[in-house]
Design a protein around this motif. Structure first.
Motif, PDB file in Angstrom:
ATOM      1  N   GLN A 186       0.832  -1.201   0.000  1.00  0.00           N
ATOM      2  CA  GLN A 186       0.000   0.000   0.000  1.00  0.00           C
ATOM      3  C   GLN A 186       0.869   1.254   0.000  1.00  0.00           C
ATOM      4  O   GLN A 186       0.574   2.228  -0.706  1.00  0.00           O
ATOM      5  CB  GLN A 186      -0.916   0.000   1.222  1.00  0.00           C
ATOM      6  CG  GLN A 186      -1.842   1.199   1.294  1.00  0.00           C
ATOM      7  CD  GLN A 186      -2.713   1.186   2.551  1.00  0.00           C
ATOM      8  OE1 GLN A 186      -2.513   0.383   3.441  1.00  0.00           O
ATOM      9  NE2 GLN A 186      -3.679   2.081   2.595  1.00  0.00           N
ATOM     10  N   MET A 187       1.959   1.237   0.790  1.00  0.00           N
ATOM     11  CA  MET A 187       2.867   2.390   0.821  1.00  0.00           C
ATOM     12  C   MET A 187       3.516   2.603  -0.544  1.00  0.00           C
ATOM     13  O   MET A 187       3.692   3.748  -0.984  1.00  0.00           O
ATOM     14  CB  MET A 187       3.933   2.199   1.911  1.00  0.00           C
ATOM     15  CG  MET A 187       3.412   2.405   3.321  1.00  0.00           C
ATOM     16  SD  MET A 187       4.754   2.464   4.543  1.00  0.00           S
ATOM     17  CE  MET A 187       5.322   0.767   4.496  1.00  0.00           C
ATOM     18  N   ASN A 189       2.288   1.875  -3.514  1.00  0.00           N
ATOM     19  CA  ASN A 189       1.315   2.477  -4.430  1.00  0.00           C
ATOM     20  C   ASN A 189       0.970   3.906  -4.033  1.00  0.00           C
ATOM     21  O   ASN A 189       0.731   4.754  -4.896  1.00  0.00           O
ATOM     22  CB  ASN A 189       0.058   1.605  -4.500  1.00  0.00           C
ATOM     23  CG  ASN A 189       0.224   0.445  -5.460  1.00  0.00           C
ATOM     24  OD1 ASN A 189       0.907   0.553  -6.479  1.00  0.00           O
ATOM     25  ND2 ASN A 189      -0.390  -0.684  -5.136  1.00  0.00           N
ATOM     26  N   ASN A 190       0.962   4.201  -2.724  1.00  0.00           N
ATOM     27  CA  ASN A 190       0.737   5.584  -2.293  1.00  0.00           C
ATOM     28  C   ASN A 190       1.872   6.482  -2.776  1.00  0.00           C
ATOM     29  O   ASN A 190       1.634   7.612  -3.240  1.00  0.00           O
ATOM     30  CB  ASN A 190       0.628   5.658  -0.773  1.00  0.00           C
ATOM     31  CG  ASN A 190      -0.685   5.116  -0.251  1.00  0.00           C
ATOM     32  OD1 ASN A 190      -1.636   4.945  -1.009  1.00  0.00           O
ATOM     33  ND2 ASN A 190      -0.746   4.825   1.033  1.00  0.00           N
ATOM     34  N   ASP A 191       3.099   5.992  -2.667  1.00  0.00           N
ATOM     35  CA  ASP A 191       4.246   6.784  -3.129  1.00  0.00           C
ATOM     36  C   ASP A 191       4.199   6.983  -4.637  1.00  0.00           C
ATOM     37  O   ASP A 191       4.592   8.043  -5.149  1.00  0.00           O
ATOM     38  CB  ASP A 191       5.563   6.107  -2.721  1.00  0.00           C
ATOM     39  CG  ASP A 191       5.873   6.284  -1.239  1.00  0.00           C
ATOM     40  OD1 ASP A 191       5.484   7.321  -0.677  1.00  0.00           O
ATOM     41  OD2 ASP A 191       6.502   5.387  -0.651  1.00  0.00           O
ATOM     42  N   THR A 193       1.453   7.224  -6.377  1.00  0.00           N
ATOM     43  CA  THR A 193       0.401   8.217  -6.626  1.00  0.00           C
ATOM     44  C   THR A 193       0.900   9.621  -6.333  1.00  0.00           C
ATOM     45  O   THR A 193       0.620  10.576  -7.081  1.00  0.00           O
ATOM     46  CB  THR A 193      -0.832   7.903  -5.762  1.00  0.00           C
ATOM     47  OG1 THR A 193      -1.349   6.622  -6.112  1.00  0.00           O
ATOM     48  CG2 THR A 193      -1.919   8.953  -5.966  1.00  0.00           C
ATOM     49  N   LEU A 194       1.655   9.767  -5.247  1.00  0.00           N
ATOM     50  CA  LEU A 194       2.132  11.088  -4.831  1.00  0.00           C
ATOM     51  C   LEU A 194       3.278  11.606  -5.690  1.00  0.00           C
ATOM     52  O   LEU A 194       3.605  12.792  -5.631  1.00  0.00           O
ATOM     53  CB  LEU A 194       2.583  11.029  -3.365  1.00  0.00           C
ATOM     54  CG  LEU A 194       1.475  10.786  -2.329  1.00  0.00           C
ATOM     55  CD1 LEU A 194       2.074  10.549  -0.951  1.00  0.00           C
ATOM     56  CD2 LEU A 194       0.504  11.964  -2.295  1.00  0.00           C
ATOM     57  N   LYS A 200      -1.047   2.276 -10.283  1.00  0.00           N
ATOM     58  CA  LYS A 200      -0.819   1.380  -9.141  1.00  0.00           C
ATOM     59  C   LYS A 200      -0.350   0.022  -9.635  1.00  0.00           C
ATOM     60  O   LYS A 200      -0.760  -0.438 -10.709  1.00  0.00           O
ATOM     61  CB  LYS A 200      -2.105   1.236  -8.325  1.00  0.00           C
ATOM     62  CG  LYS A 200      -2.502   2.520  -7.634  1.00  0.00           C
ATOM     63  CD  LYS A 200      -3.706   2.286  -6.738  1.00  0.00           C
ATOM     64  CE  LYS A 200      -4.104   3.642  -6.141  1.00  0.00           C
ATOM     65  NZ  LYS A 200      -4.139   3.640  -4.719  1.00  0.00           N
TER      66      LYS A 200
END
Length: 318
Positions: A186-187, A189-191, A193-194, A200
């Motif tokens: 999850q981290m 994919n969050n990184d 996105t940011l 993803k």
């Protein structure tokens, strides 16, 4: 720690040796007097680069021609943007000469001196090629080597994780490895996105099995590196799981006395704190726009902490 499957591959060690050999030049039959051979400014006396974890550098034993005098030192094959080596002012290609006026003549000697002068204000000297000469720089330095530290550092091979220093009363697992693997994915994919709103990554069963197996192997047999004790690297390990696609691999380990989710988070943060726009480093693997699938493995060494493995592919690996 990271690794990519790219062929052909030329390591930084090979490149250094190639440059040294080409610098010697060659002669042909001639009646004219041959020109004097120019001695290289830096040449390796070892063909193996070693991790110097406490300053976040890789280095090898070398000789530096400083003002016409050959001086022993440690050639920095890599200085990471986050770490003491960078804070000292060094960059990749520099030669660490002395610590508190004692010769840093090899990676092992450098490690010993770093431990000896931990907690002491001192000065390091390193040489840097500027034009056709080596210029010596003095840098005031202070460091403290903690008993517990973290690592996301690349390595040319395997090494024993006893070098990390153990945590007393290490926290016991309060969450499962699967929970932590999902958390790290999850981290990732969050990184993504940011940082550019990248697509993803999809979870791959095969990549996940490969990552988990390798994390558990490192934890069980007490080693850390892209090659296992039998010398099998990422590509060979992947074929055992039927993976012949493109692969890239990140390894990270922490041994902090903190909750396990926080340790996994620290691994991810350390990798993302690397310089941007550098394809092939940990951050570059995480933010590779061509990647489509991922597998994450987490395991718990006997002495505490976590080992994490990230496997990436440009293909949709099932």
């Amino acid at each position: 720690m990271l690794l990519k499957k790219y062929l052909p591959f030329t390591s930084s060690v090979t490149l250094l040796m190639t440059l040294a050999i080409s610098g010697l030049g060659s002669t042909t039959a001639s009646y004219a007097k041959a020109p004097a051979k120019r001695q290289p400014l830096i040449y390796a006396v070892s063909n193996k680069s070693k991790l110097i974890e406490s300053i976040a550098c890789d280095g090898m034993a070398a000789m530096a021609n400083v003002n016409g005098t050959n001086v022993k030192g440690t050639y920095m094959t890599m200085v990471r943007a986050v770490g003491l080596g960078h804070e000292f002012g060094m960059v990749s290609g520099d030669v660490l000469l002395t610590i508190n006026d004692k010769a840093a003549e090899s990676p092992d000697r450098t490690v010993a001196l770093l431990k000896e002068y931990s907690g002491v204000k001192t000065t390091i000297k390193f040489a840097r090629k500027e034009g056709n000469v080596l210029v010596v720089h003095d840098s005031p330095a202070y460091w403290v080597i903690r008993e517990a530290d973290s690592s996301t550092l690349p390595s040319p091979g395997s090494f024993n994780v006893d070098s990390y220093g153990a945590v007393s009363h290490a926290p016991q697992p309060t969450v499962t490895a699967t929970d932590l693997e999902d958390f790290m994915m999850q981290m990732v994919n969050n990184d993504r996105t940011l940082n550019g709103n990248l697509p993803k990554l999809k979870k791959s069963t095969k990549l996940s099995e490969m990552a988990r197996a390798y994390a558990e192997d490192m934890a069980k047999r007490n080693f850390f590196g892209h090659k296992n004790p039998e010398g099998l690297g990422m590509v060979q390990r992947g074929t055992k799981f039927g993976i012949t696609n493109h692969l890239a691999e990140n390894l990270a380990s922490t041994r902090y006395n903190m909750e396990l989710r926080e340790q996994v988070k620290r691994c991810q943060q350390n990798m993302m704190n690397e310089p941007p726009d550098v394809p092939g480093n940990h951050r570059g693997n995480i933010l590779d726009p061509e990647s489509k699938s991922i597998g994450v493995g987490v395991a718990f060494p006997k002495k505490g902490g976590v080992i994490t493995v990230q496997e990436f592919s440009h293909d949709d690996v099932p």
